[in-house]
Design an enzyme around this catalytic site. Sequence first.
Site, PDB file in Angstrom:
ATOM      1  N   SER A  64       0.823  -1.211   0.000  1.00 60.60           N
ATOM      2  CA  SER A  64       0.000   0.000   0.000  1.00 60.60           C
ATOM      3  C   SER A  64       0.858   1.262   0.000  1.00 60.60           C
ATOM      4  O   SER A  64       2.000   1.264   0.474  1.00 60.60           O
ATOM      5  CB  SER A  64      -0.909   0.026   1.233  1.00 60.60           C
TER       6      SER A  64
HETATM    7  N1  SAH Z   1      -0.940  -4.688   4.162  1.00 62.22           N
HETATM    8  C1  SAH Z   1      -0.318  -4.992   2.899  1.00 62.22           C
HETATM    9  C2  SAH Z   1      -1.209  -4.630   1.728  1.00 62.22           C
HETATM   10  C3  SAH Z   1      -1.234  -5.720   0.734  1.00 62.22           C
HETATM   11  S1  SAH Z   1      -2.475  -5.590  -0.514  1.00 62.22           S
HETATM   12  C4  SAH Z   1       1.024  -4.317   2.791  1.00 62.22           C
HETATM   13  O1  SAH Z   1       1.314  -3.414   3.583  1.00 62.22           O
HETATM   14  O2  SAH Z   1       1.818  -4.708   1.939  1.00 62.22           O
HETATM   15  C5  SAH Z   1      -3.824  -6.503   0.181  1.00 62.22           C
HETATM   16  C6  SAH Z   1      -3.521  -7.951   0.579  1.00 62.22           C
HETATM   17  O3  SAH Z   1      -4.762  -8.549   0.968  1.00 62.22           O
HETATM   18  C7  SAH Z   1      -2.960  -8.823  -0.536  1.00 62.22           C
HETATM   19  O4  SAH Z   1      -1.755  -9.399  -0.105  1.00 62.22           O
HETATM   20  C8  SAH Z   1      -4.050  -9.880  -0.756  1.00 62.22           C
HETATM   21  O5  SAH Z   1      -3.539 -11.149  -1.118  1.00 62.22           O
HETATM   22  C9  SAH Z   1      -4.728  -9.923   0.606  1.00 62.22           C
HETATM   23  N2  SAH Z   1      -6.089 -10.439   0.597  1.00 62.22           N
HETATM   24  C10 SAH Z   1      -7.069 -10.276  -0.320  1.00 62.22           C
HETATM   25  N3  SAH Z   1      -8.189 -10.903   0.049  1.00 62.22           N
HETATM   26  C11 SAH Z   1      -7.928 -11.503   1.260  1.00 62.22           C
HETATM   27  C12 SAH Z   1      -8.690 -12.305   2.167  1.00 62.22           C
HETATM   28  N4  SAH Z   1      -9.961 -12.644   1.922  1.00 62.22           N
HETATM   29  N5  SAH Z   1      -8.088 -12.720   3.317  1.00 62.22           N
HETATM   30  C13 SAH Z   1      -6.801 -12.377   3.609  1.00 62.22           C
HETATM   31  N6  SAH Z   1      -6.025 -11.619   2.777  1.00 62.22           N
HETATM   32  C14 SAH Z   1      -6.580 -11.189   1.619  1.00 62.22           C
END
Ligand code: SAH
Length: 213
Positions: A64
Site C-alpha cells: 500500500s
Molecule cells: N498490508 C499490505 C497490503 C497488501 S495488498 C502491505 O502493507 O503490503 C492486500 C492484501 O490482501 C494482498 O496481499 C491480498 O492477497 C490480501 N487479501 C485479499 N483478500 C484476502 C482475504 N480474503 N483474506 C486475507 N487476505 C486477503
Amino acid sequence: MTDTFKHKGLRQQLVKIVESKGIKDQNVLDAIGKIPRHLFMDSGFLDHAYQDKAFPIAANQTISQPYTVAYQTELLQISPGDKILEIGTGSGYQTAVLLEMGAKVYSIERQQELFKKTSKFLPSIGYRAKKLVFGDGYKGMPEEAPFKGIIVTAGAPGVPKALLSQLEIGGRLVIPLGKKVQTMTLFIRKSEKDFEKHEFGEFRFVPLLEDKN
Ligand code: SAH
C-alpha cells in the site's frame, strides 16, 4: 540487505510528504521514519521505495501507499499493547508499522506465496507478530478475538459480519468499502449490538477476495 544513510534520508523526506498530506499521529510518522520500506519490495523497485506510491509485490498484489498506511493506522488510534487484527498481510509493511507502534499484531493473508515469504521476512528484520495466518480474512480470527482494532488492507465490497463481531466494546474497524473505488470507513463498537459508522475519503485497493484459489 542493507539500510544506508541514503535510505534514511529518503525516508525522512517521505515522512515530510505524508505529514504534509495531513497525518498528525506522531507515532505513525515515527514508524514510517524507522521502517526500511525498501526491504519490503522486490529489488527492481528499490529506487521507488520512498516515493509515496503503491507498488507491485508478489502474487499480483501491492504494497500500500505510505499515506494510505498512515491514514488507516491513524484511524485505529493505537496505544502500545493494543491487540490488532490485520486482514491482508501482503508485504508485511503495514504489519511492521503496527508492531513499531507497540501493538500486538495478528495478521491473515490468503495468497500462500506471500504468506510464506512475509512469514520468513518479518522476523528476519526483527518484527515479530503474535500470529501470521494463511487463510481467509473474511472469517477473521475468532480464536483470538476480541480485538481492540481491526484493519482491512484490501477493498471490501461489504463489511464482513465476522469482523464486526470480533471487535471488543470500544474497538475500531478500519475498512475500505467499495468495488472499483473504496470509501475509507470506520466502525466503532459502542455496545454488543450498536456500531457507530464514520466515512472518510476515497482510496483504491486491490480487492478483498472471498474464496481461496
Ligand atoms: N498490508 C499490505 C497490503 C497488501 S495488498 C502491505 O502493507 O503490503 C492486500 C492484501 O490482501 C494482498 O496481499 C491480498 O492477497 C490480501 N487479501 C485479499 N483478500 C484476502 C482475504 N480474503 N483474506 C486475507 N487476505 C486477503
